[in-house]
Design a protein around this motif. Structure first.
Motif, mmCIF file in Angstrom:
data_model
loop_
_atom_site.group_PDB
_atom_site.id
_atom_site.type_symbol
_atom_site.label_atom_id
_atom_site.label_comp_id
_atom_site.label_asym_id
_atom_site.label_seq_id
_atom_site.Cartn_x
_atom_site.Cartn_y
_atom_site.Cartn_z
ATOM 1 N N CYS A 101 0.823 -1.213 0.000
ATOM 2 C CA CYS A 101 0.000 0.000 0.000
ATOM 3 C C CYS A 101 0.851 1.255 0.000
ATOM 4 O O CYS A 101 0.570 2.224 0.683
ATOM 5 N N TYR B 136 -9.173 4.203 -5.358
ATOM 6 C CA TYR B 136 -8.590 2.878 -5.180
ATOM 7 C C TYR B 136 -9.529 2.008 -4.357
ATOM 8 O O TYR B 136 -10.110 2.471 -3.374
ATOM 9 N N SER C 260 -3.346 -4.456 -0.305
ATOM 10 C CA SER C 260 -3.305 -3.797 -1.608
ATOM 11 C C SER C 260 -4.331 -2.680 -1.757
ATOM 12 O O SER C 260 -5.392 -2.695 -1.148
ATOM 13 N N THR D 288 -6.007 -1.033 -5.211
ATOM 14 C CA THR D 288 -6.131 -1.264 -6.641
ATOM 15 C C THR D 288 -6.836 -0.069 -7.262
ATOM 16 O O THR D 288 -7.953 0.260 -6.861
ATOM 17 N N THR E 252 -9.160 1.829 -9.356
ATOM 18 C CA THR E 252 -10.388 1.429 -10.037
ATOM 19 C C THR E 252 -10.793 2.434 -11.093
ATOM 20 O O THR E 252 -11.341 2.070 -12.113
#
Length: 168
Positions: free
Chosen positions: A35, A71, A78, A80, A82
């Motif tokens: 992260c 995210y 994590s 991610t 988007t």
């Protein structure tokens, strides 16, 4: 849930970093593995959705013109990406209490004129512009009312808008 802290800033090389920390049982902060991300510019604002599933990041990213990024956060290891939106400089972001809407405020690229923008985060984790209001001055602060019926924007004046089904 108060267990995570997102920090963004400038690392001195205009690549800005986003780091998520976790409070452990001893009330100490540790970096959550996976992260620590590069934003690509100056990070001015971060905000967790109320359900804790998303982290929004806003600022000025001249490298890729994506100033607003969202995210998905899995609470383990994590973030991610988007979705991201091309906008002007973002000084402040705030999630609606139901976590379905995200407001951003800032200034246009030339400065002096700010937009309050409301985005709808749809089921595919994609941001769609829901409404927009040109304030006429840089927006330095925004906040939703607890019930989500109003949004306040701070410039040189305080402006309060009613909010109903995605529109201000």
């Amino acid at each position: 849930n108060g267990k995570y802290l997102a920090v963004g800033g400038d690392n001195g090389f205009e690549s800005g970093e986003i780091t998520v920390y976790k409070f452990d049982t001893n009330k100490t902060l540790t970096i959550l593995p996976g992260c620590n991300l590069t934003y690509g510019g100056y990070v001015y604002s971060t905000g967790w959705s109320y359900d804790g599933n998303f982290l929004a990041v806003g600022g000025n990213s001249p490298a890729n013109d994506h100033e607003l990024q969202v995210y998905r956060f899995n609470r383990q290891s994590s973030l991610t990406l988007t979705t991201s939106m091309d906008t002007g400089h973002i000084w402040k972001i705030a999630w609606h209490p139901n976590s379905n809407y995200l407001a951003s405020g800032g200034s246009t690229a030339g400065g002096g004129s700010g937009n309050l923008e409301i985005y709808n985060l749809n089921d595919d984790d994609y941001l769609q512009i829901s409404d927009q209001e040109n304030i006429g001055a840089d927006i330095c602060s925004i906040a939703w009312s607890i019930d989500g019926d109003y949004i306040a924007a701070g410039t040189t004046n305080l402006i309060i808008y009613g909010f109903d089904s995605g529109e201000i």
